[in-house]
Design an enzyme around this catalytic site. Structure first.
Site, PDB file in Angstrom:
ATOM      1  CB  ILE A  36      -0.969  -0.020   1.209  1.00  0.00           C
ATOM      2  CG1 ILE A  36      -2.128   0.961   1.029  1.00  0.00           C
ATOM      3  CG2 ILE A  36      -0.213   0.211   2.521  1.00  0.00           C
ATOM      4  CD1 ILE A  36      -3.272   0.737   2.022  1.00  0.00           C
ATOM      5  CB  CYS A  37       1.840   3.911  -1.849  1.00  0.00           C
ATOM      6  SG  CYS A  37       0.916   3.983  -3.393  1.00  0.00           S
ATOM      7  NE  ARG A  38      -2.389  11.534  -0.674  1.00  0.00           N
ATOM      8  CZ  ARG A  38      -2.402  12.739  -1.150  1.00  0.00           C
ATOM      9  NH1 ARG A  38      -1.342  13.248  -1.712  1.00  0.00           N
ATOM     10  NH2 ARG A  38      -3.490  13.467  -1.064  1.00  0.00           N
ATOM     11  CG  MET A  46      -2.148   4.636   3.340  1.00  0.00           C
ATOM     12  SD  MET A  46      -2.830   3.426   4.516  1.00  0.00           S
ATOM     13  CE  MET A  46      -3.287   4.497   5.885  1.00  0.00           C
TER      14      MET A  46
END
Length: 108
Positions: free
Chosen positions: A59-61, A87
């Protein structure tokens, strides 16, 4: 090269192995409790910290960096999927977060 999958945040539950590849300042502001943090540029040097047999949810933004990392991990023999929406989707779904700053967790 084998492609990794894209999954929604609904694929993450308690006990899911989450790899957060955002930068340190992003992680400190807010992240999923229990997630492992390795910034995207550190992945190759810290690969030995990951278990190739563990199903990683990356996961990232928003999903761009995590997509690239999950593709790279799969190409290198790891089991990884990209969390679509990242996120930002996590926050939109009102899922819980923690921060390292002592302030209310947020996504930067």
């Amino acid at each position: 090269m084998t492609n990794s999958e894209n999954v929604s945040i609904d694929a993450i539950s308690e006990g899911t192995a989450v790899l957060d590849v955002r930068e340190d300042y992003e992680w400190e502001a807010g992240h999923i409790e229990g997630a492992r943090h390795i910034p995207v540029n550190d992945i190759p040097a810290r690969l030995d910290e990951l278990d190739p047999d563990e199903d990683l949810h990356v996961i990232c933004r928003t999903g761009g960096r995590s997509f690239r990392v999950s593709e790279w991990l799969v190409a290198n023999g790891y089991s990884a999927v990209n969390v679509s929406g990242g996120m930002d989707a996590w926050v939109e779904a009102s899922r819980p977060m923690v921060s390292e700053t002592g302030e209310e967790p947020r996504v930067l």
